[in-house]
Write an enzyme that holds these catalytic residues in place. Structure first.
Site, PDB file in Angstrom:
ATOM      1  N   PRO A  10       0.787  -1.222  -0.008  1.00 48.85           N
ATOM      2  CA  PRO A  10      -0.133   0.184   0.112  1.00 48.85           C
ATOM      3  C   PRO A  10       0.862   1.245   0.003  1.00 48.85           C
ATOM      4  O   PRO A  10       1.863   1.460   0.550  1.00 48.85           O
ATOM      5  CB  PRO A  10      -0.902  -0.379   1.558  1.00 48.85           C
ATOM      6  CG  PRO A  10      -0.223  -1.123   2.171  1.00 48.85           C
ATOM      7  CD  PRO A  10       0.743  -2.099   1.319  1.00 48.85           C
ATOM      8  N   ASN A  11       0.177   2.277  -0.750  1.00 48.12           N
ATOM      9  CA  ASN A  11       0.777   3.640  -0.785  1.00 48.12           C
ATOM     10  C   ASN A  11       1.958   3.755  -1.580  1.00 48.12           C
ATOM     11  O   ASN A  11       2.643   4.827  -1.768  1.00 48.12           O
ATOM     12  CB  ASN A  11       1.010   4.193   0.373  1.00 48.12           C
ATOM     13  CG  ASN A  11      -0.431   4.298   1.231  1.00 48.12           C
ATOM     14  OD1 ASN A  11      -1.229   4.588   0.561  1.00 48.12           O
ATOM     15  ND2 ASN A  11      -0.505   3.976   2.328  1.00 48.12           N
ATOM     16  N   ARG A  18       5.090  11.391  -2.499  1.00 47.25           N
ATOM     17  CA  ARG A  18       4.601  11.531  -0.975  1.00 47.25           C
ATOM     18  C   ARG A  18       5.980  11.609  -0.150  1.00 47.25           C
ATOM     19  O   ARG A  18       7.032  11.070  -0.701  1.00 47.25           O
ATOM     20  CB  ARG A  18       4.040  10.425  -0.569  1.00 47.25           C
ATOM     21  CG  ARG A  18       4.723   8.808  -0.636  1.00 47.25           C
ATOM     22  CD  ARG A  18       4.185   7.816  -0.148  1.00 47.25           C
ATOM     23  NE  ARG A  18       4.076   7.475   1.382  1.00 47.25           N
ATOM     24  CZ  ARG A  18       4.111   6.421   1.931  1.00 47.25           C
ATOM     25  NH1 ARG A  18       4.314   5.359   1.269  1.00 47.25           N
ATOM     26  NH2 ARG A  18       4.014   6.356   3.237  1.00 47.25           N
ATOM     27  N   TYR A  23      11.079   9.125   1.208  1.00 47.61           N
ATOM     28  CA  TYR A  23      10.699   8.155  -0.037  1.00 47.61           C
ATOM     29  C   TYR A  23      11.532   8.499  -1.119  1.00 47.61           C
ATOM     30  O   TYR A  23      11.502   7.614  -2.223  1.00 47.61           O
ATOM     31  CB  TYR A  23       9.329   7.777  -0.178  1.00 47.61           C
ATOM     32  CG  TYR A  23       8.436   7.152   1.073  1.00 47.61           C
ATOM     33  CD1 TYR A  23       8.876   5.801   1.645  1.00 47.61           C
ATOM     34  CD2 TYR A  23       7.795   8.107   2.016  1.00 47.61           C
ATOM     35  CE1 TYR A  23       8.659   5.438   2.860  1.00 47.61           C
ATOM     36  CE2 TYR A  23       7.247   7.352   3.010  1.00 47.61           C
ATOM     37  CZ  TYR A  23       7.456   6.092   3.497  1.00 47.61           C
ATOM     38  OH  TYR A  23       6.842   5.543   4.708  1.00 47.61           O
ATOM     39  N   ASN A  75       8.452  -5.496  -0.973  1.00 53.92           N
ATOM     40  CA  ASN A  75       8.003  -4.464  -0.032  1.00 53.92           C
ATOM     41  C   ASN A  75       6.783  -4.342   0.348  1.00 53.92           C
ATOM     42  O   ASN A  75       5.706  -3.765  -0.283  1.00 53.92           O
ATOM     43  CB  ASN A  75       8.527  -2.962  -0.766  1.00 53.92           C
ATOM     44  CG  ASN A  75       8.565  -1.639   0.098  1.00 53.92           C
ATOM     45  OD1 ASN A  75       7.967  -1.580   1.361  1.00 53.92           O
ATOM     46  ND2 ASN A  75       9.266  -0.468  -0.304  1.00 53.92           N
ATOM     47  N   ALA A  78       3.159  -0.745   4.839  1.00 60.32           N
ATOM     48  CA  ALA A  78       2.412  -0.921   5.914  1.00 60.32           C
ATOM     49  C   ALA A  78       2.243  -2.230   6.224  1.00 60.32           C
ATOM     50  O   ALA A  78       1.909  -2.501   7.572  1.00 60.32           O
ATOM     51  CB  ALA A  78       1.304   0.264   6.049  1.00 60.32           C
ATOM     52  N   GLU A  99      13.262  -8.932   1.493  1.00 57.47           N
ATOM     53  CA  GLU A  99      12.306  -7.970   2.129  1.00 57.47           C
ATOM     54  C   GLU A  99      12.850  -6.456   1.961  1.00 57.47           C
ATOM     55  O   GLU A  99      14.243  -6.308   2.144  1.00 57.47           O
ATOM     56  CB  GLU A  99      12.107  -8.080   3.740  1.00 57.47           C
ATOM     57  CG  GLU A  99      11.157  -7.031   4.262  1.00 57.47           C
ATOM     58  CD  GLU A  99      11.092  -7.227   5.791  1.00 57.47           C
ATOM     59  OE1 GLU A  99      10.243  -6.612   6.390  1.00 57.47           O
ATOM     60  OE2 GLU A  99      11.861  -7.946   6.349  1.00 57.47           O
ATOM     61  N   HIS A 101      12.721  -2.055   2.220  1.00 59.57           N
ATOM     62  CA  HIS A 101      11.955  -1.028   2.697  1.00 59.57           C
ATOM     63  C   HIS A 101      12.824   0.271   2.372  1.00 59.57           C
ATOM     64  O   HIS A 101      14.134   0.269   2.264  1.00 59.57           O
ATOM     65  CB  HIS A 101      11.960  -0.800   4.314  1.00 59.57           C
ATOM     66  CG  HIS A 101      11.099  -2.008   4.815  1.00 59.57           C
ATOM     67  ND1 HIS A 101       9.733  -1.949   4.432  1.00 59.57           N
ATOM     68  CD2 HIS A 101      11.505  -3.196   5.323  1.00 59.57           C
ATOM     69  CE1 HIS A 101       9.411  -3.287   5.011  1.00 59.57           C
ATOM     70  NE2 HIS A 101      10.213  -4.038   5.424  1.00 59.57           N
ATOM     71  N   ARG A 108      12.509   4.732  12.797  1.00 57.36           N
ATOM     72  CA  ARG A 108      11.561   5.382  12.725  1.00 57.36           C
ATOM     73  C   ARG A 108      10.374   5.263  13.808  1.00 57.36           C
ATOM     74  O   ARG A 108      10.979   4.811  15.011  1.00 57.36           O
ATOM     75  CB  ARG A 108      10.518   5.186  11.155  1.00 57.36           C
ATOM     76  CG  ARG A 108      11.510   5.778  10.212  1.00 57.36           C
ATOM     77  CD  ARG A 108      10.675   5.257   9.019  1.00 57.36           C
ATOM     78  NE  ARG A 108       9.573   6.316   8.721  1.00 57.36           N
ATOM     79  CZ  ARG A 108       8.618   6.208   7.847  1.00 57.36           C
ATOM     80  NH1 ARG A 108       8.644   5.086   7.108  1.00 57.36           N
ATOM     81  NH2 ARG A 108       7.483   7.105   7.926  1.00 57.36           N
TER      82      ARG A 108
END
Length: 146
Positions: A10-11, A18, A23, A75, A78, A99, A101, A108
């Protein structure tokens, strides 16, 4: 030809627009185009898929087995911190997964420090921006050519 799939959660369709300080400024389409070219140069087929819907990502993971995918680049966005369903799908197909990110999830907010995928992945690349995708692809290519 060897097959790898890149899944984005998502996103990530909002990349380039964004929170550029976190990012970066490249769009997902730009990242995917670069990765497809890298894969082609190694005689590897790279399929890319992004969804904001958990069930669509589960379906893609499950389809990967019948599509002879040899490595999943993932990735989860969320879903990293919430999705047992995606974790179970990855475990269910028993395909090596890396994985990815863009940000350092361990630097964070505290809720982002828990990943449902790190312990079942070949490895995790976190905090290197969009360059993490290319690093993951290079590692996947090396792994499937072993």
């Amino acid at each position: 030809m060897k097959n790898i799939i890149l899944l984005n959660g998502p996103n990530l369709n909002l990349l380039g627009n964004r929170e550029k300080d976190i990012y970066g400024s490249k769009t997902l389409e730009e990242i995917e185009s670069e990765l497809i070219e890298i894969a082609k140069s190694h005689s590897v087929n790279l399929e890319c898929f992004q969804s904001n819907a958990e069930h669509e990502l589960v379906d893609k993971i499950q389809e990967a087995k019948s599509n002879s995918v040899e490595c999943i680049l993932f990735n989860p966005g969320a879903f990293t911190h919430t999705s047992v369903a995606l974790r179970d799908a990855v475990l269910g197909v028993a395909i090596p997964m890396i994985e990815i990110h863009i940000s350092n999830i361990f630097g964070r907010e505290s809720f982002r420090e828990k990943s449902y995928f790190s312990d079942i992945s070949v490895g995790t690349i976190s905090g290197f921006g969009e360059k993490g995708y290319a690093a993951a692809l290079d590692l996947a290519i090396d792994k499937i050519k072993e």
